[in-house]
Design a protein around this motif. Structure first.
Motif, mmCIF file in Angstrom:
data_model
loop_
_atom_site.group_PDB
_atom_site.id
_atom_site.type_symbol
_atom_site.label_atom_id
_atom_site.label_comp_id
_atom_site.label_asym_id
_atom_site.label_seq_id
_atom_site.Cartn_x
_atom_site.Cartn_y
_atom_site.Cartn_z
ATOM 1 N N TYR A 20 5.880 72.595 -112.130
ATOM 2 C CA TYR A 20 4.976 72.358 -110.997
ATOM 3 C C TYR A 20 4.555 70.897 -110.935
ATOM 4 O O TYR A 20 4.531 70.281 -109.868
ATOM 5 N N ILE A 21 4.230 70.336 -112.089
ATOM 6 C CA ILE A 21 3.830 68.931 -112.137
ATOM 7 C C ILE A 21 4.998 68.028 -111.736
ATOM 8 O O ILE A 21 4.833 67.056 -110.998
ATOM 9 N N LEU A 22 6.193 68.354 -112.207
ATOM 10 C CA LEU A 22 7.369 67.563 -111.820
ATOM 11 C C LEU A 22 7.582 67.610 -110.319
ATOM 12 O O LEU A 22 7.935 66.600 -109.690
ATOM 13 N N GLU A 23 7.360 68.789 -109.723
ATOM 14 C CA GLU A 23 7.531 68.928 -108.275
ATOM 15 C C GLU A 23 6.504 68.083 -107.528
ATOM 16 O O GLU A 23 6.820 67.419 -106.534
ATOM 17 N N MET A 25 4.960 65.345 -108.623
ATOM 18 C CA MET A 25 5.285 63.930 -108.792
ATOM 19 C C MET A 25 6.488 63.540 -107.959
ATOM 20 O O MET A 25 6.551 62.439 -107.399
ATOM 21 N N ALA A 26 7.477 64.432 -107.867
ATOM 22 C CA ALA A 26 8.660 64.138 -107.051
ATOM 23 C C ALA A 26 8.271 63.969 -105.587
ATOM 24 O O ALA A 26 8.742 63.054 -104.900
ATOM 25 N N ASN A 27 7.386 64.849 -105.081
ATOM 26 C CA ASN A 27 6.942 64.735 -103.692
ATOM 27 C C ASN A 27 6.074 63.505 -103.478
ATOM 28 O O ASN A 27 6.144 62.871 -102.423
ATOM 29 N N PHE A 28 5.249 63.157 -104.470
ATOM 30 C CA PHE A 28 4.427 61.956 -104.347
ATOM 31 C C PHE A 28 5.311 60.712 -104.316
ATOM 32 O O PHE A 28 5.134 59.837 -103.464
ATOM 33 N N GLU A 92 16.449 61.087 -103.421
ATOM 34 C CA GLU A 92 16.250 62.380 -102.764
ATOM 35 C C GLU A 92 17.298 63.408 -103.201
ATOM 36 O O GLU A 92 17.007 64.598 -103.297
ATOM 37 N N GLN A 93 18.501 62.938 -103.462
ATOM 38 C CA GLN A 93 19.582 63.864 -103.776
ATOM 39 C C GLN A 93 19.629 64.281 -105.243
ATOM 40 O O GLN A 93 19.966 65.424 -105.564
ATOM 41 N N PHE A 94 19.261 63.373 -106.147
ATOM 42 C CA PHE A 94 19.528 63.626 -107.568
ATOM 43 C C PHE A 94 18.275 63.734 -108.430
ATOM 44 O O PHE A 94 18.357 63.614 -109.644
ATOM 45 N N VAL A 95 17.100 63.975 -107.808
ATOM 46 C CA VAL A 95 15.941 64.364 -108.611
ATOM 47 C C VAL A 95 16.227 65.744 -109.197
ATOM 48 O O VAL A 95 17.087 66.482 -108.690
ATOM 49 N N PRO A 96 15.527 66.121 -110.296
ATOM 50 C CA PRO A 96 15.820 67.416 -110.931
ATOM 51 C C PRO A 96 15.798 68.591 -109.958
ATOM 52 O O PRO A 96 16.581 69.533 -110.105
ATOM 53 N N SER A 97 14.904 68.546 -108.964
ATOM 54 C CA SER A 97 14.823 69.660 -108.018
ATOM 55 C C SER A 97 15.562 69.369 -106.716
ATOM 56 O O SER A 97 15.366 70.065 -105.712
ATOM 57 N N GLY A 98 16.411 68.334 -106.704
ATOM 58 C CA GLY A 98 17.113 67.943 -105.495
ATOM 59 C C GLY A 98 18.365 68.742 -105.242
ATOM 60 O O GLY A 98 18.811 69.535 -106.082
ATOM 61 N N PRO A 99 18.995 68.534 -104.084
ATOM 62 C CA PRO A 99 20.188 69.321 -103.716
ATOM 63 C C PRO A 99 21.471 68.857 -104.382
ATOM 64 O O PRO A 99 22.467 69.581 -104.357
ATOM 65 N N HIS A 100 21.500 67.635 -104.951
ATOM 66 C CA HIS A 100 22.711 67.095 -105.587
ATOM 67 C C HIS A 100 23.916 67.157 -104.643
ATOM 68 O O HIS A 100 24.981 67.660 -105.005
ATOM 69 N N LEU A 101 23.687 66.680 -103.398
ATOM 70 C CA LEU A 101 24.713 66.596 -102.362
ATOM 71 C C LEU A 101 25.215 67.964 -101.901
ATOM 72 O O LEU A 101 26.270 68.060 -101.269
ATOM 73 N N ASN A 116 14.788 67.349 -98.434
ATOM 74 C CA ASN A 116 15.443 66.219 -99.079
ATOM 75 C C ASN A 116 16.556 65.657 -98.204
ATOM 76 O O ASN A 116 16.756 64.434 -98.141
ATOM 77 N N TRP A 117 17.261 66.548 -97.521
ATOM 78 C CA TRP A 117 18.334 66.089 -96.639
ATOM 79 C C TRP A 117 17.780 65.323 -95.442
ATOM 80 O O TRP A 117 18.389 64.361 -94.970
ATOM 81 N N GLN A 118 16.611 65.751 -94.937
ATOM 82 C CA GLN A 118 15.987 65.012 -93.836
ATOM 83 C C GLN A 118 15.591 63.602 -94.282
ATOM 84 O O GLN A 118 15.825 62.631 -93.563
ATOM 85 N N HIS A 119 14.990 63.503 -95.461
ATOM 86 C CA HIS A 119 14.629 62.188 -95.989
ATOM 87 C C HIS A 119 15.871 61.323 -96.192
ATOM 88 O O HIS A 119 15.861 60.121 -95.906
#
Length: 299
Positions: A20-23, A25-28, A92-101, A116-119
């Motif tokens: 949850y904390i990682l999520e 921080m990723a959004n911040f 946006e693509q390669f954060v731990p919770s990202g889509p990885h393309l 993430n794809w919109q960003h």
């Protein structure tokens, strides 16, 4: 209080709290990165355009800038813009919770991390704008006005994406993004007008102030929606919070205008001091050199 401490001390809940904390921080960071991009360029333009205007205004007696110098600055801007966009896409693509393309999750039968794809799409158009800047000022292949047109399109795409970005969200979340849209579409309009009125100091300063506003407001959105310190979240349905955040938006723009005014005053003052300190012979040499290199409207 740390967010992890809100969950029982079991491995499952501790893991959930850590994720949850990682999520959060990723959004911040996802808001802080574009905010830093806009602030960086806004601060640079708040110095560049007053300097350019002062050089043009005092060119007959004071030659500080040159067409070649400002052209190199445009190329550097394009490179920095493209690098920022690439970093944004990779982040946006390669954060731990990202889509990885991965755009579609065939196992779950649904789209994968569309936010993430919109960003990433937003960063893509700014990257294209950076490439056009480089081609426009480093070669003769692209017409000069295309750099402003491409930047206008990048701003429009950003606003278009953010308009549909918050559908179905809480009231405060929607409102704080709608406020951002006013700065985005205002900047897009300024860039579009610069296609036909290039070098207009009023348009340049207006879009600079809106760029600074975008940057500071992205940071504000991050702090409101994703508090990085783990503090209490804002009540998304409190009307008083909406009233305050609207007032806060006006304060952000007042800060942008104040910063722009200070930089404009300092740059103008420095140019006048340099002009007064120049010896008559040096001033004549500078004047002659300037007249030989470019005409009045070439800067």
């Amino acid at each position: 209080m740390c967010l992890i401490s809100q969950f029982p001390e079991t491995s499952a809940y501790s893991s959930f709290g850590y994720i949850y904390i990682l999520e959060i921080m990723a959004n911040f960071i996802g808001h802080a990165l574009p905010g830093s991009f806009f602030l960086l360029f806004g601060l640079w333009w708040s110095v560049k355009f007053p300097l350019k205007h002062a050089c043009r205004k005092n060119k007959k007696v004071f030659y500080l800038g040159s067409k070649a110098g400002f052209q190199r600055a445009e190329i550097i801007e394009g490179i920095v813009k493209a690098v920022f966009a690439l970093i944004g896409i990779l982040g946006e693509q390669f954060v731990p919770s990202g889509p990885h393309l991965k755009l579609y999750n065939y196992k779950a039968q649904e789209w994968d991390h569309l936010m993430n794809w919109q960003h990433s799409t937003m960063y893509l158009f700014y990257g294209l704008s950076g490439v056009v800047d480089i081609l426009t000022h480093a070669t003769n292949v692209v017409p000069v006005a295309f750099d402003r047109l491409m930047m206008s399109l990048a701003e429009f795409v950003e606003g278009y994406l953010f308009y549909f970005h918050v559908h179905g969200r809480a009231m405060l979340d929607v409102h704080i993004h709608i406020l951002l849209l006013t700065a985005i579409f205002g900047t897009a309009l300024c860039f579009f007008l610069e296609v036909f009125c290039r070098g207009n100091i009023v348009l340049e300063l207006l879009r600079t102030s809106l760029f600074i506003l975008q940057g500071s407001w992205f940071w504000q959105i991050g702090f409101v929606l994703f508090p990085p310190s783990g503090g209490p979240e804002w009540d998304q349905n409190d009307h008083n919070n909406m009233m305050f955040i609207t007032m806060c938006y006006c304060w952000h723009y007042a800060f942008a205008l104040l910063l722009l005014a200070v930089n404009y005053t300092v740059v103008t003052w420095v140019v006048r001091i340099k002009m007064k300190g120049a010896k008559p012979m040096e001033m004549e040499l500078l004047k002659t050199s300037g007249q030989e290199q470019e005409s009045e409207d070439e800067i």
